[in-house]
Design a protein around this motif. Structure first.
Motif, PDB file in Angstrom:
ATOM      1  N   TRP A  48      10.407  -1.691  -2.616  1.00 57.58           N
ATOM      2  CA  TRP A  48       9.875  -2.281  -1.390  1.00 57.58           C
ATOM      3  C   TRP A  48      10.782  -3.394  -0.875  1.00 57.58           C
ATOM      4  O   TRP A  48      11.071  -3.481   0.320  1.00 57.58           O
TER       5      TRP A  48
ATOM      6  N   TYR B   6      14.510   2.860   4.737  1.00 54.82           N
ATOM      7  CA  TYR B   6      13.320   2.618   5.558  1.00 54.82           C
ATOM      8  C   TYR B   6      12.040   2.494   4.730  1.00 54.82           C
ATOM      9  O   TYR B   6      10.950   2.410   5.291  1.00 54.82           O
ATOM     10  N   SER B   7      12.165   2.476   3.418  1.00 56.08           N
ATOM     11  CA  SER B   7      10.964   2.448   2.577  1.00 56.08           C
ATOM     12  C   SER B   7      10.094   1.232   2.850  1.00 56.08           C
ATOM     13  O   SER B   7       8.870   1.340   2.907  1.00 56.08           O
ATOM     14  N   ALA B   8      10.691   0.061   3.035  1.00 51.67           N
ATOM     15  CA  ALA B   8       9.895  -1.141   3.301  1.00 51.67           C
ATOM     16  C   ALA B   8       9.143  -0.996   4.616  1.00 51.67           C
ATOM     17  O   ALA B   8       7.963  -1.359   4.707  1.00 51.67           O
ATOM     18  N   ASP B   9       9.811  -0.456   5.639  1.00 51.74           N
ATOM     19  CA  ASP B   9       9.135  -0.249   6.925  1.00 51.74           C
ATOM     20  C   ASP B   9       7.952   0.695   6.770  1.00 51.74           C
ATOM     21  O   ASP B   9       6.873   0.457   7.310  1.00 51.74           O
ATOM     22  N   VAL B  10       8.168   1.778   6.049  1.00 51.51           N
ATOM     23  CA  VAL B  10       7.101   2.753   5.843  1.00 51.51           C
ATOM     24  C   VAL B  10       5.951   2.104   5.079  1.00 51.51           C
ATOM     25  O   VAL B  10       4.785   2.177   5.489  1.00 51.51           O
TER      26      VAL B  10
ATOM     27  N   ASN C 205       5.176  -1.033   4.727  1.00 51.74           N
ATOM     28  CA  ASN C 205       4.538  -2.116   5.481  1.00 51.74           C
ATOM     29  C   ASN C 205       3.574  -1.601   6.539  1.00 51.74           C
ATOM     30  O   ASN C 205       2.661  -2.322   6.947  1.00 51.74           O
ATOM     31  N   GLN C 206       3.762  -0.383   7.007  1.00 52.55           N
ATOM     32  CA  GLN C 206       2.947   0.147   8.101  1.00 52.55           C
ATOM     33  C   GLN C 206       1.795   1.048   7.642  1.00 52.55           C
ATOM     34  O   GLN C 206       1.044   1.552   8.475  1.00 52.55           O
TER      35      GLN C 206
ATOM     36  N   ASN D 163      -2.832  -0.376   3.412  1.00 48.56           N
ATOM     37  CA  ASN D 163      -2.586  -1.788   3.098  1.00 48.56           C
ATOM     38  C   ASN D 163      -3.823  -2.641   3.356  1.00 48.56           C
ATOM     39  O   ASN D 163      -3.980  -3.711   2.771  1.00 48.56           O
TER      40      ASN D 163
END
Length: 78
Positions: free
Chosen positions: A30, A39-43, A45-46, A50
Motif C-alpha cells: 500500500w 496504482y495499488s495505493a490508489d485502488v 484508497n478508493q 474502507n
C-alpha cells in the motif's frame, strides 16, 4: 479461561505471526508500491470497503505488531 494445550498455544502464536506478516506485506504494498503495482495505493484508497474499517486512524498507528507480541506473551501464560 480455558486451559490451552501446548499445541493450542503454538497454533495461536503461529496464526498471530502469519497475521503480522500479512499486515506488514499489505502495508508495504500500500505504502511502497512497486512498478508492477504502481496504482495499488490508489485502488486500495478508493475501495468502498474502507468504510468498514477505522481508516481515520493510520494503519501504522494501530500498532498491530505490538498487539500481536503482547497477545503471544499472554498466550504463553495461559
Amino acid at each position: 479461561m480455558k486451559h490451552l494445550t501446548q499445541d493450542d498455544k503454538k497454533r495461536l502464536k503461529e496464526a498471530l505471526d502469519e497475521f503480522d506478516h500479512a499486515f506488514d506485506t499489505l502495508l508495504d504494498v500500500w505504502m511502497n508500491p512497486s512498478k508492477e503495482l504502481i496504482y495499488s495505493a490508489d485502488v486500495l484508497n478508493q475501495l468502498k470497503s474502507n468504510q468498514k474499517y477505522p481508516f481515520h486512524t493510520r494503519l501504522q498507528e494501530l500498532n498491530i505488531s505490538e498487539w500481536i507480541d503482547a497477545s503471544k506473551r499472554e498466550i504463553e501464560q495461559l
